[in-house]
Design an enzyme around this catalytic site. Structure first.
Site, PDB file in Angstrom:
ATOM      1  N   SER A  18      50.519  21.921  77.912  1.00  0.00           N
ATOM      2  CA  SER A  18      51.404  22.844  77.206  1.00  0.00           C
ATOM      3  C   SER A  18      51.989  23.869  78.175  1.00  0.00           C
ATOM      4  CB  SER A  18      50.616  23.571  76.112  1.00  0.00           C
ATOM      5  OG  SER A  18      51.424  24.554  75.513  1.00  0.00           O
ATOM      6  N   GLY A  73      53.567  34.739  80.223  1.00  0.00           N
ATOM      7  CA  GLY A  73      53.486  35.555  79.021  1.00  0.00           C
ATOM      8  C   GLY A  73      53.982  34.875  77.760  1.00  0.00           C
ATOM      9  N   LEU A  74      53.964  33.547  77.743  1.00  0.00           N
ATOM     10  CA  LEU A  74      54.260  32.762  76.542  1.00  0.00           C
ATOM     11  C   LEU A  74      55.595  33.111  75.874  1.00  0.00           C
ATOM     12  CD1 LEU A  74      50.664  32.943  75.004  1.00  0.00           C
ATOM     13  CD2 LEU A  74      51.583  31.131  76.458  1.00  0.00           C
ATOM     14  N   CYS A 131      43.538  33.683  73.782  1.00  0.00           N
ATOM     15  CA  CYS A 131      44.262  34.878  73.380  1.00  0.00           C
ATOM     16  C   CYS A 131      43.247  35.904  72.918  1.00  0.00           C
ATOM     17  CB  CYS A 131      45.200  34.529  72.230  1.00  0.00           C
ATOM     18  SG  CYS A 131      45.978  35.972  71.487  1.00  0.00           S
ATOM     19  N   LYS A 165      42.538  23.777  72.542  1.00  0.00           N
ATOM     20  CA  LYS A 165      42.659  23.928  74.002  1.00  0.00           C
ATOM     21  C   LYS A 165      41.677  24.988  74.449  1.00  0.00           C
ATOM     22  CE  LYS A 165      45.439  23.814  77.935  1.00  0.00           C
ATOM     23  NZ  LYS A 165      46.883  23.752  77.994  1.00  0.00           N
ATOM     24  N   ILE A 191      41.289  21.659  81.406  1.00  0.00           N
ATOM     25  CA  ILE A 191      41.063  23.086  81.383  1.00  0.00           C
ATOM     26  C   ILE A 191      42.407  23.832  81.341  1.00  0.00           C
ATOM     27  CG2 ILE A 191      38.887  22.874  82.609  1.00  0.00           C
ATOM     28  CD1 ILE A 191      40.191  23.877  85.141  1.00  0.00           C
ATOM     29  N   GLY A 223      47.091  23.828  89.596  1.00  0.00           N
ATOM     30  CA  GLY A 223      47.403  23.013  90.764  1.00  0.00           C
ATOM     31  C   GLY A 223      46.159  22.404  91.395  1.00  0.00           C
TER      32      GLY A 223
END
Lengths: 297, 284
Positions: A18, A73-74, A131, A165, A191, A223
């Site tokens: 995502s 920051g979505l 969150c 998630k 993860i 990464g």
């Protein structure tokens, strides 16, 4: 040959993490070729929140040895904007759509999930639980009891497959996975990025007080730098729960994907590697000996 | 082919995926290098001036300062000539340093052309091209295109010093200013811009360079109600809208992604040029 995941029939085991691939922006950049050679067997949306978010002030990126810290920051259009503007376009992708949502309370998450449940174009829902709870300030996903409660509340609002998630910033991710399973999750994914800090070059060397480089102060590391951590956490979770897991973290080759599958992941997600090459998902699927995904009629 | 890569007014769709191409040359131009890459597929006019590409050396990408680079680096397409794409490089960090080492026969990953390019002046305005430092690159291909369209264009370039001012050779017939006075006028390129606009303000300004220069250009043009298109730079991970890392604040709130909403952005979209546009930090 195909892969079964929570009742979905997928052409191969490679999806996107995502927030690491914007299919609508990629359509603008690459034209029809994106849909013709879509690199993932399912498409996971970026995180959708109840209200629109602009995201964090820049700078948002910092390159590290073999990795990247982001503090994005979505940013998203909010639930209403997503359903009205993006969903019709995403529905025409040649693969199933998984919508990722995040809220700061069980009630908020339940509202997001209920809204998604009403849309047949959405094949599955992924909960971003990294969150902070508005009341406790603790990450919902880092506290097993709270996580189980939230998943249980949300579970009642949808019959669609529910993926949790997990956050890697927890004392024991396998215990959190168990809690998600107890709450009624159909799958877990892991993860997420590891919490990380980069200091602004001007503040190095003690000349000034240390200042974070990123506008959001801390960020998430992804990464190749996190691949070994991902392998350990996916292995720990897969031995602890019955429900399938989507494994991810630093995957950029079929060998990396095979390792995650070998320790028990059902699917593998590619994230940061897509930034370097948007077709890497398709190449990994090919090298795992899965044929290309069928072209949408 | 044009069906596969539809060309809109401001952007051409890129071939999907990064392509392994061959370096054909690395030419010295004072403090800069011109990297030439054989790219017959795209150079048949399938790019809009102002678009960019993500570049990474095929070998030894990583292992430089701080074990970087990891990500590809964004470069404006400076020119197409004889089946080659040209890129202007300056060694400012581990990514650009590694690219500067490449020579004929070396392999390079190229993703592009990407982003939104320049659009031609309206209402019979002349084009005023204003460049600073390594940011002069996209103005070269734009100068070529304007000449083909018979649109009058004037070029004003600014550099820090003499070795950098030799980069002015990338464009034709440029007026030059340097910070230290070692070449051309002693002063800023924005001084040259003010002079030109005082003489004749019927112009559209096209600018690319460091953030403070772009902010001054934006202010000058805003005060005089002169249309301006600014080619911005920002640290970016992907180049095609996936990472949301390369944002600049948009007038009226929210952010623009430099990679897909730009890199060429109408100055009217910005309240000011963000200090981080141009200052890449961590992804040089």
């Amino acid at each position: 040959m195909s892969v079964e995941f929570c009742g979905l029939e997928l052409a191969h085991p490679i999806v996107n993490g995502s927030g690491t691939f914007d299919a609508l922006a990629a359509r603008r950049a690459f034209g029809a070729a994106l849909d013709e050679q879509f690199p993932f067997a399912a498409y996971v949306s970026k995180t959708i929140t109840l209200e629109p978010r602009a995201g964090n002030p820049p700078p948002r990126l910092w390159e590290t040895p073999a990795g990247l810290i982001n503090s994005i920051g979505l940013p998203n259009k909010g639930l209403v904007g997503y359903l009205a503007e993006d969903l019709p376009e995403l529905a025409s992708l040649p693969v199933p759509l998984i919508t990722n949502v995040m809220g700061s309370s069980a009630a908020e998450i339940a509202e997001l999930v209920r809204a998604c449940d009403a849309h047949a174009e959405i094949a599955a829902i992924e909960l971003n639980v990294s969150c902070p709870n508005v009341k406790t300030g603790l990450d919902i996903g880092a506290d097993p009891r709270q996580l189980e409660q939230v998943v249980r509340t949300v579970r009642e609002r949808t019959s669609k497959p529910l993926i949790v998630k997990l956050t890697p910033n927890a004392a024991d991710v396998a215990v959190c996975a168990e809690a998600a399973q107890e709450g009624g999750a159909d799958a877990v994914s892991l993860i997420n990025t590891l919490r990380a800090l980069a200091l602004a070059p001007a503040s190095r060397g003690g000349m000034r007080s240390p200042e974070p480089w990123l506008g959001g102060r801390t960020g998430g590391l992804s990464g190749p730098a996190i691949r070994a951590v991902a392998l350990a956490q996916v292995a720990a979770v897969a031995t602890r729960v019955e429900i399938p897991a989507i494994g991810m973290g630093g995957v950029s080759s079929a060998t990396h994907a095979r390792e995650l599958l070998d320790v028990g992941a059902r699917l593998v997600a590619v994230g940061t590697a897509s930034f370097r090459d948007p077709t890497v998902g398709a190449r990994i699927a090919r090298e795992l000996d899965f044929p290309p995904a069928p072209v949408h009629a | 082919m044009s069906e596969r890569w539809p060309i809109s007014d401001r952007s051409a769709a890129a071939p999907f995926g990064r392509r392994l191409l061959t370096v054909t040359g690395m030419d010295e131009m004072g403090a800069y290098r011109v990297l030439r890459v054989a790219d017959p597929e795209v150079s048949e006019g399938l790019a809009v001036p102002g678009q960019f590409a993500m570049l990474a050396a095929a070998e030894r990408w990583g292992g430089g300062e701080d074990e970087r680079p990891y990500l590809a680096r964004a470069f404006s397409i400076a020119r197409f000539s004889d089946g080659e794409a040209h890129y202007l490089l300056e060694d400012v960090g581990p990514g650009t340093r590694r690219l500067c080492e490449l020579g004929p026969g070396d392999r390079i990953w190229v993703l592009g052309p990407l982003g939104q390019g320049f659009t031609a002046p309206q209402d019979g305005r002349r084009a005023l091209l204003v460049g600073g430092g390594v940011g002069i690159a996209p103005l070269a291909i734009w100068q070529d295109e304007l000449a083909r369209k018979d649109i009058p264009a004037q070029v004003l370039l600014g550099f820090r010093d003499g070795p950098r001012a030799r980069g002015a050779a990338l464009l034709g017939a440029a007026q030059v200013a340097t910070d230290d006075g070692s070449a051309g006028r002693h002063g800023l390129v924005t001084d040259l811009l003010v002079e030109q606009l005082d003489k004749d303000g019927h112009a559209t300004v096209y600018a690319c360079g460091p953030a403070p220069m772009l902010e001054t250009v934006r202010e000058i043009c805003a005060t005089r109600s002169i249309p301006a298109q600014l080619a911005l730079e920002a640290g970016m991970a992907c180049g095609f809208g996936a990472c949301y890392g390369c944002v600049v604040p948009r007038r009226g709130g929210g952010y623009l992604r430099v990679c897909v909403d730009g890199p060429v952005i109408d100055a009217a979209e910005l309240d000011q040029v963000d200090a981080h546009a141009g200052g890449v930090g961590g992804t040089r």
